[in-house]
Design a protein around this motif. Structure first.
Motif, mmCIF file in Angstrom:
data_model
loop_
_atom_site.group_PDB
_atom_site.id
_atom_site.type_symbol
_atom_site.label_atom_id
_atom_site.label_comp_id
_atom_site.label_asym_id
_atom_site.label_seq_id
_atom_site.Cartn_x
_atom_site.Cartn_y
_atom_site.Cartn_z
ATOM 1 N N PRO A 186 0.794 -1.236 0.000
ATOM 2 C CA PRO A 186 0.000 0.000 0.000
ATOM 3 C C PRO A 186 0.825 1.283 0.000
ATOM 4 O O PRO A 186 0.369 2.309 -0.518
ATOM 5 C CB PRO A 186 -0.844 -0.121 1.283
ATOM 6 C CG PRO A 186 -0.938 -1.580 1.537
ATOM 7 C CD PRO A 186 0.403 -2.116 1.122
ATOM 8 N N LEU A 187 2.032 1.250 0.559
ATOM 9 C CA LEU A 187 2.806 2.490 0.627
ATOM 10 C C LEU A 187 3.629 2.749 -0.639
ATOM 11 O O LEU A 187 4.197 3.830 -0.803
ATOM 12 C CB LEU A 187 3.713 2.502 1.861
ATOM 13 C CG LEU A 187 4.852 1.495 2.015
ATOM 14 C CD1 LEU A 187 6.063 1.830 1.163
ATOM 15 C CD2 LEU A 187 5.270 1.414 3.472
ATOM 16 N N LEU A 188 3.693 1.775 -1.548
ATOM 17 C CA LEU A 188 4.500 1.952 -2.751
ATOM 18 C C LEU A 188 4.005 3.112 -3.606
ATOM 19 O O LEU A 188 4.802 3.804 -4.248
ATOM 20 C CB LEU A 188 4.514 0.664 -3.577
ATOM 21 C CG LEU A 188 5.143 -0.566 -2.905
ATOM 22 C CD1 LEU A 188 5.018 -1.784 -3.819
ATOM 23 C CD2 LEU A 188 6.602 -0.318 -2.546
ATOM 24 N N SER A 189 2.719 3.343 -3.615
ATOM 25 C CA SER A 189 2.165 4.437 -4.414
ATOM 26 C C SER A 189 2.544 5.801 -3.857
ATOM 27 O O SER A 189 2.374 6.820 -4.540
ATOM 28 C CB SER A 189 0.640 4.307 -4.500
ATOM 29 O OG SER A 189 0.064 4.388 -3.209
ATOM 30 N N ARG A 190 3.065 5.841 -2.626
ATOM 31 C CA ARG A 190 3.477 7.116 -2.023
ATOM 32 C C ARG A 190 4.933 7.456 -2.337
ATOM 33 O O ARG A 190 5.405 8.516 -1.927
ATOM 34 C CB ARG A 190 3.280 7.070 -0.503
ATOM 35 C CG ARG A 190 1.873 6.698 -0.061
ATOM 36 C CD ARG A 190 1.542 7.255 1.305
ATOM 37 N NE ARG A 190 2.487 6.877 2.342
ATOM 38 C CZ ARG A 190 2.298 5.869 3.206
ATOM 39 N NH1 ARG A 190 1.192 5.124 3.119
ATOM 40 N NH2 ARG A 190 3.181 5.602 4.138
ATOM 41 N N ILE A 191 5.625 6.571 -3.037
ATOM 42 C CA ILE A 191 7.033 6.822 -3.371
ATOM 43 C C ILE A 191 7.094 7.636 -4.655
ATOM 44 O O ILE A 191 6.746 7.163 -5.732
ATOM 45 C CB ILE A 191 7.800 5.495 -3.533
ATOM 46 C CG1 ILE A 191 7.768 4.691 -2.232
ATOM 47 C CG2 ILE A 191 9.245 5.773 -3.945
ATOM 48 C CD1 ILE A 191 8.401 3.317 -2.333
ATOM 49 N N ALA A 215 7.012 -1.605 -9.769
ATOM 50 C CA ALA A 215 6.863 -0.901 -11.044
ATOM 51 C C ALA A 215 5.407 -0.538 -11.316
ATOM 52 O O ALA A 215 5.119 0.500 -11.921
ATOM 53 C CB ALA A 215 7.414 -1.760 -12.176
ATOM 54 N N THR A 216 4.489 -1.385 -10.878
ATOM 55 C CA THR A 216 3.063 -1.124 -11.094
ATOM 56 C C THR A 216 2.562 0.016 -10.219
ATOM 57 O O THR A 216 1.752 0.849 -10.659
ATOM 58 C CB THR A 216 2.243 -2.390 -10.794
ATOM 59 O OG1 THR A 216 2.633 -3.419 -11.705
ATOM 60 C CG2 THR A 216 0.756 -2.138 -10.946
ATOM 61 N N ARG A 217 3.055 0.104 -8.993
ATOM 62 C CA ARG A 217 2.483 1.028 -8.012
ATOM 63 C C ARG A 217 3.242 2.347 -7.849
ATOM 64 O O ARG A 217 2.619 3.390 -7.639
ATOM 65 C CB ARG A 217 2.367 0.331 -6.652
ATOM 66 C CG ARG A 217 1.348 -0.796 -6.640
ATOM 67 C CD ARG A 217 1.336 -1.513 -5.304
ATOM 68 N NE ARG A 217 0.347 -2.569 -5.257
ATOM 69 C CZ ARG A 217 -0.845 -2.468 -4.653
ATOM 70 N NH1 ARG A 217 -1.188 -1.340 -4.047
ATOM 71 N NH2 ARG A 217 -1.680 -3.488 -4.653
ATOM 72 N N ALA A 218 4.568 2.307 -7.872
ATOM 73 C CA ALA A 218 5.338 3.542 -7.692
ATOM 74 C C ALA A 218 5.343 4.351 -8.988
ATOM 75 O O ALA A 218 4.998 3.849 -10.061
ATOM 76 C CB ALA A 218 6.754 3.224 -7.233
ATOM 77 N N LYS A 219 5.770 5.613 -8.892
ATOM 78 C CA LYS A 219 5.575 6.551 -10.000
ATOM 79 C C LYS A 219 6.654 6.510 -11.067
ATOM 80 O O LYS A 219 6.392 6.753 -12.238
ATOM 81 C CB LYS A 219 5.460 7.973 -9.429
ATOM 82 C CG LYS A 219 4.235 8.182 -8.555
ATOM 83 C CD LYS A 219 4.207 9.579 -7.963
ATOM 84 C CE LYS A 219 2.918 9.797 -7.177
ATOM 85 N NZ LYS A 219 2.765 8.844 -6.067
#
Length: 253
Positions: A186-191, A215-219
């Motif tokens: 869940p926190l990967l999208s905050r990177i 790779a799917t979640r982070a920017k």
């Protein structure tokens, strides 16, 4: 190079910091694996400094290497404590404002947790764990059998003041019932900083799902998947890993 010591989270930790004169460059912060230490990076920090022209910090976490010996069992949240309490104290003490966190295995998880909460100049993860994969847990059980047969214990004596507490501190935590719920997806999208994910195709302790999920979640993520490479890419494919990190750092600079 001499080893220095600092106090973080109330514990005495060994570290080495190679500084360069160019203050505009980031500092590369090496975060070791679950049974790793400062010395187990071998000559990788020196080669990394020479290739990138960046300052490099390497240290042994509490309970590892010649840092303070672990005095109590680790709980299932120890990776979060390292990422959210100890690492920020270390960066502040050493006046590191532009860290590129380079984490191997457990160290990769620590790097991601820190970046998802505090940010970073960049993150490089080598065979990270984003959740408690069955393959990883089975590997932890197999390593315990090796340790209790004695061979692994003799090897770890070279790198840790108290290899018994080092081993069981890590292994007991990973094999605990509570650790099965470990999941940092869940926190990967905050990177928001750039991320480089590196993993071996023959990794015996984790599958590609970890860096693929990053790779799917982070920017902003680049992936390097290495053949003829197991759980330690910086050992099995050292030159390719050094080159990939150098290219990544040049992009950041």
């Amino acid at each position: 190079m001499d080893t220095d010591y600092l106090i973080a989270s109330g514990r005495r930790l060994e570290y080495r910091l190679t500084r360069v004169s160019d203050a505009s460059r980031p500092t590369l912060v090496l975060l070791h694996e679950g049974l790793g230490s400062l010395s187990m990076w071998r000559d990788f920090p020196e080669r990394l400094a020479a290739m990138t022209g960046c300052s490099v910090l390497v240290y042994s976490r509490y309970g590892y290497g010649w840092s303070d010996v672990l005095a109590e069992p680790r709980d299932a949240g120890y990776l979060f404590h390292e990422a959210l309490v100890s690492l920020p104290e270390i960066l502040k003490q050493l006046d590191i404002s532009k860290p590129v966190l380079i984490g191997h295995s457990d160290g990769g998880s620590i790097a991601l947790i820190h970046a998802g909460n505090f940010g970073a100049h960049g993150v490089v993860v080598l065979a990270p764990h984003i959740y408690a994969e069955v393959k990883t847990l089975l590997g932890a059980k197999a390593i315990r059998e090796q340790f209790e047969k004695g061979v692994l214990g003799r090897l770890l004596q070279k790198y840790h003041r108290d290899p018994v507490s080092t081993f069981y501190g890590w292994n007991d935590a990973w094999l605990s019932e509570q650790f099965r719920s470990f999941d940092i997806t869940p926190l990967l999208s905050r990177i928001s900083c750039p991320v480089l994910g590196i993993q071996g195709c023959q990794d015996e302790h984790g599958s590609m799902v970890h860096i693929d999920e990053i790779a799917t979640r982070a920017k902003d993520v680049q992936l390097v998947k290495l053949d003829d490479c197991r759980h330690s890419p910086h050992i099995d494919q050292r030159d390719k890993v050094l080159q990939a990190i150098d290219t990544f750092c040049r992009r950041l600079h």
